[in-house]
Write a protein that holds these residues in place. Structure first.
Motif, PDB file in Angstrom:
ATOM      1  N   ALA A 122      11.997 -13.491 -25.336  1.00 15.19           N
ATOM      2  CA  ALA A 122      12.555 -12.230 -25.839  1.00 15.19           C
ATOM      3  C   ALA A 122      13.347 -11.486 -24.776  1.00 15.19           C
ATOM      4  O   ALA A 122      14.277 -10.733 -25.093  1.00 15.19           O
ATOM      5  N   SER A 123      13.033 -11.694 -23.512  1.00 13.51           N
ATOM      6  CA  SER A 123      13.725 -10.977 -22.445  1.00 13.51           C
ATOM      7  C   SER A 123      15.116 -11.550 -22.167  1.00 13.51           C
ATOM      8  O   SER A 123      15.944 -10.905 -21.530  1.00 13.51           O
ATOM      9  N   VAL A 124      15.393 -12.767 -22.666  1.00  9.69           N
ATOM     10  CA  VAL A 124      16.671 -13.424 -22.403  1.00  9.69           C
ATOM     11  C   VAL A 124      17.744 -12.959 -23.379  1.00  9.69           C
ATOM     12  O   VAL A 124      18.900 -12.748 -23.006  1.00  9.69           O
ATOM     13  N   GLY A 125      17.378 -12.799 -24.646  1.00  6.34           N
ATOM     14  CA  GLY A 125      18.353 -12.352 -25.641  1.00  6.34           C
ATOM     15  C   GLY A 125      18.944 -13.493 -26.439  1.00  6.34           C
ATOM     16  O   GLY A 125      18.248 -14.423 -26.832  1.00  6.34           O
ATOM     17  N   TRP A 126      20.269 -13.440 -26.641  1.00  9.14           N
ATOM     18  CA  TRP A 126      20.955 -14.350 -27.552  1.00  9.14           C
ATOM     19  C   TRP A 126      22.017 -15.153 -26.805  1.00  9.14           C
ATOM     20  O   TRP A 126      22.726 -14.621 -25.964  1.00  9.14           O
ATOM     21  N   HIS A 127      22.116 -16.457 -27.152  1.00  5.92           N
ATOM     22  CA  HIS A 127      23.094 -17.344 -26.519  1.00  5.92           C
ATOM     23  C   HIS A 127      24.305 -17.530 -27.420  1.00  5.92           C
ATOM     24  O   HIS A 127      24.156 -17.865 -28.597  1.00  5.92           O
TER      25      HIS A 127
END
Length: 354
Positions: free
Chosen positions: A263-268
């Motif tokens: 969740a801390s990375v986000g969207w690719h």
């Protein structure tokens, strides 16, 4: 446009024409018929198999810009430049005009049926109105206050309505229309909003070249930036067995966003590079990750698993204007800028390839 080797997964079934730019296409829930509208004000129904045509409304000088069919397939609604919302009942293979809601100083360019109830929401200047097909009366008129309503979307459970405008996105609960809505700040004007299939995410494409995505019970959105212009279209994948993908359109670019498990990375992001004209419409095939994108360049591109180009459909010399998938995914219909209405059906080798 450079050539691309693709296989034939969809073949053209029929071709029809309206007298002007095709503004919208909508399918009946059972997929047996569909409707299309034009900038000349036509509303036409087609038999999905044969293309047999029933004219519901002739050319009338003002564009019809939005179409929606109720979840049970009973009602077809249309709205546009004249400020009128027309509602037809489909019964015993016949259409009957139920009502014409007149709003002379409004331009009705957004309308959507509740997925669980026979209730139609539509834009009305600085308001959104909800009309009940059962009682044939207006349930509520929601005051957006700060700007014109630019888009609206029912939650998949039908229990709330999100309404977007300049600077703000507001969500009203269906059971308590008179209560204050939940508000989310945008930082610009929203061009399009969309709920994910499971209702977990709400996305907004904005004129400040960003996409915002909220998740349930979290007031702080993910922000995706770096688009070449305003984000005008959004589409969520419609597969219940795969993680949600979000497609967005800015100019000629289509970008697919996949949520990282962390969740801390986000969207690719993944940029789909093929179109050489403004992309006018995008939509995922139901129950798959096959994305369709239609553009001014006269190409309707099919992208497998959201990324690999598998087929290019053509037939609108002046460019495509809109598209819609069959509700079970076995066919796709698209409209053209010169009035073309084309339907393609999935071939045997195409089944399950998305």
């Amino acid at each position: 446009m450079p050539s691309t080797k693709t296989r034939t997964f969809f073949e053209r079934t029929w071709y029809k024409t309206l007298s002007d730019y095709v503004t919208a296409i909508a399918w009946s829930p059972d997929g047996t018929w569909l409707a299309a509208s034009s900038a000349a004000g036509e509303v036409v129904q087609y038999d999905a198999k044969t293309g047999e045509t029933t004219v519901l409304q002739q050319v009338q000088g003002a564009s019809v810009d939005a179409l929606a069919i109720s979840a049970d397939g009973t009602f077809l609604a249309a709205g546009g430049q004249s400020g009128t919302v027309w509602i037809w009942r489909w019964e015993d293979s016949t259409f009957t005009l139920v009502t014409a809601l007149e709003h002379p100083r409004a331009w009705i360019d957004r309308l959507q049926w509740n997925p669980r109830h026979p209730e139609l929401a539509f834009s009305l200047g600085r308001y959104a109105q909800v009309w009940d097909a059962t009682t044939q009366s207006v349930i509520t008129t929601l005051n957006f206050e700060t700007s014109s309503v630019l888009d609206l979307a029912w939650h998949p459970q039908g229990d709330r309505l999100a309404v977007a405008g300049n600077q703000t996105l507001k969500t009203w609960q269906r059971q308590t229309w008179d209560d204050d809505p939940t508000e989310q700040e945008l930082g610009g004007a929203s061009e399009a909003i969309a709920w994910s299939l499971d209702g977990t995410y709400l996305a907004s494409g904005n004129n400040d070249r960003s996409v915002l995505v909220w998740t349930n019970d979290n007031p702080y959105p993910w922000r995706m930036q770096g688009f070449p212009g305003k984000v005008r279209q959004l589409a969520w994948s419609r597969s219940k067995t795969a993680a949600s993908l979000l497609a967005s359109v800015s100019g000629e670019d289509v970008v697919i966003w996949a949520k990282d498990p962390d969740a801390s990375v986000g969207w690719h992001p993944q940029v789909l590079e093929k179109h050489q004209g403004m992309v006018r419409a995008i939509a995922f095939q139901p129950q798959s990750l096959l994305l369709a994108s239609a553009a001014d360049d006269g190409c309707l591109c099919l992208w497998r698993k959201g990324g690999r180009l598998t087929q290019i459909l053509q037939g609108a010399a002046g460019g495509f204007s809109c598209l819609a998938w069959h509700p079970q995914g076995g066919a796709i219909c698209a409209g053209g800028s010169q009035g073309e209405v084309l339907l393609w059906t999935e071939t045997a080798q195409g089944k399950g390839f998305g």
